[in-house]
Structure formats: C-alpha cells, structure tokens
Motif scaffolding. Sequence first.
Motif, PDB file in Angstrom:
ATOM      1  N   LYS A 155       0.821  -1.211   0.000  1.00  0.00           N
ATOM      2  CA  LYS A 155       0.000   0.000   0.000  1.00  0.00           C
ATOM      3  C   LYS A 155       0.862   1.270   0.000  1.00  0.00           C
ATOM      4  O   LYS A 155       1.980   1.260   0.510  1.00  0.00           O
ATOM      5  CB  LYS A 155      -0.980  -0.023   1.177  1.00  0.00           C
ATOM      6  CG  LYS A 155      -0.460   0.513   2.481  1.00  0.00           C
ATOM      7  CD  LYS A 155      -1.622   0.682   3.461  1.00  0.00           C
ATOM      8  CE  LYS A 155      -1.154   1.472   4.670  1.00  0.00           C
ATOM      9  NZ  LYS A 155      -0.852   2.885   4.365  1.00  0.00           N
ATOM     10  N   SER A 156       0.309   2.327  -0.558  1.00  0.00           N
ATOM     11  CA  SER A 156       0.973   3.633  -0.511  1.00  0.00           C
ATOM     12  C   SER A 156       0.561   4.348   0.776  1.00  0.00           C
ATOM     13  O   SER A 156      -0.354   3.912   1.469  1.00  0.00           O
ATOM     14  CB  SER A 156       0.551   4.484  -1.709  1.00  0.00           C
ATOM     15  OG  SER A 156      -0.783   4.920  -1.505  1.00  0.00           O
ATOM     16  N   ASP A 157       1.217   5.485   1.057  1.00  0.00           N
ATOM     17  CA  ASP A 157       0.876   6.246   2.269  1.00  0.00           C
ATOM     18  C   ASP A 157      -0.497   6.904   2.163  1.00  0.00           C
ATOM     19  O   ASP A 157      -1.072   7.323   3.166  1.00  0.00           O
ATOM     20  CB  ASP A 157       1.931   7.322   2.539  1.00  0.00           C
ATOM     21  CG  ASP A 157       3.255   6.679   2.934  1.00  0.00           C
ATOM     22  OD1 ASP A 157       3.216   5.510   3.391  1.00  0.00           O
ATOM     23  OD2 ASP A 157       4.309   7.318   2.768  1.00  0.00           O
ATOM     24  N   LEU A 158      -1.006   7.011   0.927  1.00  0.00           N
ATOM     25  CA  LEU A 158      -2.315   7.651   0.742  1.00  0.00           C
ATOM     26  C   LEU A 158      -3.436   6.848   1.422  1.00  0.00           C
ATOM     27  O   LEU A 158      -4.428   7.417   1.872  1.00  0.00           O
ATOM     28  CB  LEU A 158      -2.594   7.740  -0.768  1.00  0.00           C
ATOM     29  CG  LEU A 158      -3.810   8.526  -1.221  1.00  0.00           C
ATOM     30  CD1 LEU A 158      -3.619  10.015  -0.927  1.00  0.00           C
ATOM     31  CD2 LEU A 158      -4.057   8.307  -2.724  1.00  0.00           C
ATOM     32  N   VAL A 159      -3.253   5.530   1.492  1.00  0.00           N
ATOM     33  CA  VAL A 159      -4.322   4.666   2.028  1.00  0.00           C
ATOM     34  C   VAL A 159      -4.134   4.488   3.533  1.00  0.00           C
ATOM     35  O   VAL A 159      -3.113   3.986   3.979  1.00  0.00           O
ATOM     36  CB  VAL A 159      -4.300   3.276   1.345  1.00  0.00           C
ATOM     37  CG1 VAL A 159      -5.467   2.422   1.837  1.00  0.00           C
ATOM     38  CG2 VAL A 159      -4.335   3.424  -0.166  1.00  0.00           C
ATOM     39  N   PRO A 160      -5.125   4.896   4.338  1.00  0.00           N
ATOM     40  CA  PRO A 160      -4.977   4.763   5.791  1.00  0.00           C
ATOM     41  C   PRO A 160      -5.054   3.307   6.250  1.00  0.00           C
ATOM     42  O   PRO A 160      -5.715   2.485   5.612  1.00  0.00           O
ATOM     43  CB  PRO A 160      -6.156   5.575   6.352  1.00  0.00           C
ATOM     44  CG  PRO A 160      -7.136   5.676   5.251  1.00  0.00           C
ATOM     45  CD  PRO A 160      -6.397   5.525   3.954  1.00  0.00           C
ATOM     46  N   LYS A 161      -4.382   3.024   7.353  1.00  0.00           N
ATOM     47  CA  LYS A 161      -4.369   1.652   7.901  1.00  0.00           C
ATOM     48  C   LYS A 161      -5.761   1.188   8.320  1.00  0.00           C
ATOM     49  O   LYS A 161      -6.036  -0.006   8.368  1.00  0.00           O
ATOM     50  CB  LYS A 161      -3.421   1.582   9.102  1.00  0.00           C
ATOM     51  CG  LYS A 161      -1.969   1.621   8.684  1.00  0.00           C
ATOM     52  CD  LYS A 161      -1.244   0.369   9.145  1.00  0.00           C
ATOM     53  CE  LYS A 161       0.152   0.354   8.527  1.00  0.00           C
ATOM     54  NZ  LYS A 161       1.087  -0.529   9.191  1.00  0.00           N
TER      55      LYS A 161
END
Length: 354
Positions: A105-111
């Motif tokens: 995942k990229s940082d754009l997608v929240p955990k």
Amino acid sequence: METKVVRLGEGNKDEEVLREAGEILKAGGLVAFPTETVYGLGGDALNPSSSKKIYAAKGRPSDNPLIVHLYRTEDLFQVAREVPERALRLAEAFWPGPLTMILPKSDLVPKETTGGLDTVAVRLPSHPAARKMIEYAGGFVAAPSANLSGRPSPTTAKYVVEDMNGRIEMILDDGEVGIGLESTIVDLTVSPPQILRPGFITGEMLTEVLGQVENDATLFSTGSGQAPRAPGMKYRHYAPKGDLTIVQGDKDQVVAFVNQKVLKARAEGKRTGVIAASDTAFRYEGDVIKTIGDRRDEEVIARRLYTILREFDDEEVDLMFSESFGDESGEHGGLGQAIMNRLLKAAGHQVIKV
Ligand code: AMP
Ligand code: MG
C-alpha cells in the motif's frame, strides 16, 4: 438514521442519483451499491473515519481489511507503493471486472482501510453505476460486501435493506447482480502469486496471464494447520442460521442418506432443508427443497447459492443438507472452485462422504 433507498434504471435520474451518492461518500457517509459480483458497502477509502463506520455498520472485526474500488486503472499508482508489471498485465486482461489484487500500500491509504496491513486490496468493477459513483466520490471507494458480518453476501438490494436499513445513508437498488460470488483475490506481493479467494476469474485464467499461480493452502481444507492469508477467510462467513452439512458421493446414496437424516430430524420436531441440483431435487423429503439449477451450469449455481442460504434463514430451517457442486477437491479449477469454497465455508467445513 434514515436510509434512502433508490432504484436505479428508472427514468433518467441515474446520473443525478449517482452524483448524490458520490457527495454522501465524499462527506464521509456510507452508500451500498451494486457491482457485478455482489452488493458493496462503500465509504471513502482515504478517510479513516469512513472505514471505521463501515466496520461498525457491518459488525465486522476491524482486522478484516476492505477492498479499495477504483474507476480507472491509472489510480493503481496512487494506492500502491509499487505496481509490478504483472499487476498491469492482470489489469489489462481482467479490469474492469471481478478481480482483486493485493499490492504493497501507498501512504495515501490509511491503515483503517487495510485492517492494519501494509498491503492494499484493489479492484476496478465493471458495473457502470458503480464506476460512475466511484468517480463522483473522488475515485477511491472502500467496500466490503454489504451484509452484516457472518451473513451471506447480498445478491439483491432486498437483502441489503434487510441488513443495512437504518445503518447507512443510502442504498442503490439495481435488482439482482450478475455473478453472485465475491471477486477473485490474488496476492501479488508473493512469488508465485497466490489465490487467496477463488472467484469468477479462475486459476486457469490467471495462469494464462501470469505463467504460474498457486492456491492458498487453506481454500478447500481446514486441516492444513495454516492460518488463511486473506484475513477475512478466517471468520465464519456466508453462514446460514441453521446447521448445514455437505453430503458427497454417488447420487443415489446421497439421496438415500439425506432422506434418512431428514426423516429422523423431522421425528425430533426439526425443520429441514435440502439444496439439490434439478435432476435429483424431486427425490428429497426435506421440508424446504431448493433447486439450485443444472449441476453442469456453474454460473447459475454461483448466482443462486447466497440467495438460497438467505431463503433458508427466512424459512427458519434448523437442519440443512446440500449436495456437492462444482469442484469438490479444489483440483479441477473453473468457477466450481469458487462455488465449493463458499459452500464449504457456509457449512463450517462439515462434509460427509457416503
Ligand atoms: P469482502 O469485501 O467482504 O469480500 O472482504 C474483502 C476480502 O478481502 C476479505 O476476505 C479480506 O480479508 C480480503 N483482503 C482485503 N485486503 C486484503 C489484504 N491487504 N491482504 C489480504 N487480504 C485482503
Ligand atoms: Mg464479505
């Protein structure tokens, strides 16, 4: 909360309705929508509070990640940190369509959206209304199936209303879905890629594009001692309220065995049900007999399965038996693997061989 239920395809209002749905999603609300597989429960995938609301509405454990839905392939580069060449080949071959890929995942997608994982599940659905709505929502819609956790995925809006009325802002009703089983999930973060959930896009189809693909060891057995790698697969899923057992073997023996069990259960005051193919259905004694279709027509069986499981709940059946359909061993492939995988899960892996 008042849930607005809107029927699609009536008059020329769809554009307006889909725009409204997009606005609700952008504002952090939830909308259930049709896809080609099953109905999805959508929220803004980039908004952690929307993802939390999805878990709450479904009663879903928050370590069970959501699938991020796109409306165009190039947005893969937004949600994934790396896009391997094989992901692009799969997208080219099967998107828009019922295939979900797991990527870093990229940082754009929240955990919150990925259930705490560093990977993200991504899909581009082919349903035109779904794609329009995703576009109006800003391009990234997290959506699991629109059922309460543990219930069969909804194949018609009626079941979405049953499970979600009062819990979400809007339900888009487009009648019955086409496929009826959830998307195929393939993990591209491992080599060779692994099928974590079988579906309409089969192992054979994936192998043609990728060269080599493996089945996750837990798809057709519980005895592997391994935990499933798609977190959702470890939960009791697609479960009818009554007790379901799959009976495998020679047709005549299966009928005889089930009928004997049914008569015994009836004597004990239990309500019984049977899921059978059209050539044997008339031979069963159960209180509720569901004919799933011609046993060779896997597309029809796939589309009917969840509806039948829900109908059993409505009819308050205590004890159910199902014939075996599709691919019993998981070795023959095709859509039969997806059918058998879901049936086994619905039965909590209770199988009797006669
Ligand atoms: P549903 O949308 O209800 O069909 O559930 C989504 C399925 O995708 C669940 O079984 C999840 O466990 C699986 N899934 C979503 N994200 C991931 C991920 N990053 N890695 C593995 N499985 C995933
Ligand atoms: Mg689901």
